[in-house]
Design an enzyme around this catalytic site. Sequence first.
Site, PDB file in Angstrom:
ATOM      1  CG  LEU A   1      47.737  51.876  41.100  1.00 57.65           C
ATOM      2  CD1 LEU A   1      47.761  50.783  39.731  1.00 57.65           C
ATOM      3  CD2 LEU A   1      48.302  52.408  41.762  1.00 57.65           C
ATOM      4  CG  HIS A   2      43.577  53.735  35.658  1.00 63.02           C
ATOM      5  ND1 HIS A   2      45.277  53.177  34.697  1.00 63.02           N
ATOM      6  CD2 HIS A   2      42.865  52.629  34.342  1.00 63.02           C
ATOM      7  CE1 HIS A   2      45.272  53.261  33.077  1.00 63.02           C
ATOM      8  NE2 HIS A   2      44.385  52.189  33.450  1.00 63.02           N
ATOM      9  CG  PHE A   3      42.090  49.360  39.907  1.00 63.56           C
ATOM     10  CD1 PHE A   3      42.752  47.348  40.348  1.00 63.56           C
ATOM     11  CD2 PHE A   3      42.824  50.733  41.156  1.00 63.56           C
ATOM     12  CE1 PHE A   3      43.820  47.889  40.640  1.00 63.56           C
ATOM     13  CE2 PHE A   3      43.978  50.046  41.336  1.00 63.56           C
ATOM     14  CZ  PHE A   3      44.312  48.386  42.028  1.00 63.56           C
TER      15      PHE A   3
END
Length: 358
Positions: free
Chosen positions: A197-199
């Site tokens: 999970l990353h932005f």
Amino acid sequence: MAAAAGACAPGPEEFAYGPEELLPEAAGWGDAPDSALSRFDRALLAAWSDRMERGLFRYRLGPLPARLLPGPMRLVAQLNAQRGAQRRPPQPVHSLRQPFDPQAFNFTRIAPAELLLRLRRTGDCGPAAPDPLLVAINASPLERGHALLLPEPARALPQALTAAALHGALEAALLSAHPGFRVGFNGLGACASVNHLHFHGLYLPRPLLVEAAPARPLCPSGRLGLLLDVPAPAFLFYAAGPAELRALARDVCRAAEHLTDTGLACNVLATRGDPPAGPGAGRGLRVLLWARRPSFGAKASAAFNVALCELAGYLPLPAEPLYRDITEAEALRLLREPLPPDPELLRLGRALARLLQC
């Protein structure tokens, strides 16, 4: 060489912020945006530049050629041949619900020197608190300041939106005073390169049509609209101020989960912009959600990947001939290829409006 260069680099700076630092409006594009940076902007850009000087990136990023393509969509083409040649190959993705794989590259393996900031909201927010975020370099940057926003990596979450993580990313967007700072998400099957999970947080130096184009309302409350007169049609959510971010994050996540249930992938972009009806009543935070047919594996024939920047109208291109010759018509054909047709988007939008009870 990069590891040796960064051996003595500092770890992440603790960056505690209060709600008073969340800025509903940024500087205007005509106001020399680089001259009115926030505390967050200054901390991020200083740490990012320090890591660039230490040689921690895959290439040294200098000024990049960019041009506005003739046409009403105001597409911006950028030549970034180094990224095209030197970025880490994307991980294979086989499913919209692919679990996290601890054996594959993930963000627990990032060297401490690559971490820039640790974002944490002060005060007792209780269950409404956004996730704290680590800010790390993107080793293959698109622009100066291009960083990754990471919910606690040790939780080993796959690349699927959660409301608390998105809430934290949206607050990061409002910590910047620069009108070009955008936050985005590429889902599985939608050009995510790492299933952890990353932005993305990045400074795109030009205004884009998606900031101001009016939306077709899909529910009476105005919580959901459909942008059609943009490079790639998208669902639009909007927050006039920080108090609305938690509910907005929840709505976006519920909508994204519905897309997954129907076999569609998604991309998300948060940008300062006008209310859904268009210019005239101040600015807030626009959040665009693109529904798309999933793509598993790179297309050898594709001129460029269609990820969040491209869908928003900003095209990082890997080769000079393509940068020189591409037209708006050709770019729009490629951008819209994975998207459902407008009538299907309208049907999907009505289903989302019922789901959100708006």
